[in-house]
Design a protein around this motif. Structure first.
Motif, PDB file in Angstrom:
ATOM      1  N   GLU A  57      19.687 -41.715 -13.887  1.00 58.67           N
ATOM      2  CA  GLU A  57      19.328 -42.764 -14.845  1.00 58.67           C
ATOM      3  C   GLU A  57      18.564 -43.896 -14.163  1.00 58.67           C
ATOM      4  N   CYS A  61      14.623 -44.726 -15.124  1.00 60.54           N
ATOM      5  CA  CYS A  61      14.371 -46.013 -15.782  1.00 60.54           C
ATOM      6  C   CYS A  61      13.880 -47.084 -14.813  1.00 60.54           C
ATOM      7  N   ARG A  66       9.087 -45.571 -15.296  1.00 57.80           N
ATOM      8  CA  ARG A  66       9.021 -45.564 -16.761  1.00 57.80           C
ATOM      9  C   ARG A  66       7.716 -46.196 -17.248  1.00 57.80           C
ATOM     10  N   GLU A  70       7.776 -48.903 -22.669  1.00 55.88           N
ATOM     11  CA  GLU A  70       9.181 -48.610 -22.954  1.00 55.88           C
ATOM     12  C   GLU A  70      10.070 -49.650 -22.278  1.00 55.88           C
ATOM     13  N   LEU A  72      13.713 -51.257 -20.850  1.00 52.60           N
ATOM     14  CA  LEU A  72      14.799 -50.686 -20.053  1.00 52.60           C
ATOM     15  C   LEU A  72      15.893 -50.123 -20.956  1.00 52.60           C
ATOM     16  N   CYS A  75      14.796 -46.840 -22.507  1.00 54.68           N
ATOM     17  CA  CYS A  75      14.793 -45.786 -21.496  1.00 54.68           C
ATOM     18  C   CYS A  75      16.212 -45.305 -21.211  1.00 54.68           C
ATOM     19  N   GLN A  76      17.134 -46.256 -21.052  1.00 51.91           N
ATOM     20  CA  GLN A  76      18.518 -45.879 -20.784  1.00 51.91           C
ATOM     21  C   GLN A  76      19.104 -45.078 -21.936  1.00 51.91           C
TER      22      GLN A  76
END
Length: 173
Positions: A57, A61, A66, A70, A72, A75-76
């Motif tokens: 992860e 991210c 990334r 997008e 954070l 993305c997570q």
């Protein structure tokens, strides 16, 4: 009077064609079940993601990896859904997607209907209030000879803990 009320009630229950401004209740059509997400839509993950999902992860991210469009959080959420699909029950609790159902457990041993869902409640910690102190370092003469430095501290408010009412009963207390 009772007959008039009864007649009005009968008129309201009789089926009439809908006039302008009148509300008509209809039974809703059955809703089709949502189509499950196909496994082909979920991208594959490397073996390192299975060994270290937190590291995967962080890597996916990272601002260097990334897309700049997008956020954070987005993305997570995306990575956590992918990890949940591939790892299933092996997914760590900290990486559970936001929309996932929480695990529920019994809250009290005696009450079988009391359930606690989500993260367990943490007990409130008592607030620790730090108190300012004034400290003084002074030299003291030792009975064997020499000097020893001692430090005496008291609250900045001026009230000492050992000060107060003392009663002497026959000499030293």
């Amino acid at each position: 009077m009772l007959a008039i009320v009864f007649a009005v009630m009968l008129q309201q229950t009789a089926p009439l064609p809908a006039a302008a401004g009148q509300v008509v209740w209809e039974t809703p059509a059955p809703v089709e079940a949502a189509q499950p997400v196909a496994a082909a839509d979920i991208p594959a993950i490397p073996d390192s993601a299975r060994a270290d999902p937190y590291g995967y992860e962080r890597a996916e991210c990272s601002p260097l990896i990334r897309s700049s469009r997008e956020t954070l959080e987005a993305c997570q959420a995306r990575v956590r859904v992918i990890l949940a699909a591939h790892l299933g029950d092996a997914l760590p609790a900290g990486l559970t997607p936001a929309g996932a159902p929480d695990e529920c457990r019994q809250e009290a041993a005696g009450d079988r209907y009391a359930l606690q869902c989500g993260a367990p409640a943490r007990p409130d910690r008592p607030a620790v209030a730090l108190e300012e102190r004034n400290c003084e370092t002074r030299p003291r003469v030792q009975p064997q000879g020499g000097v020893a430095w001692t430090e005496e501290c008291r609250p900045a408010s001026g009230v000492r803990e050992d000060e107060g009412l003392t009663l002497r009963l026959g000499g030293r207390d």
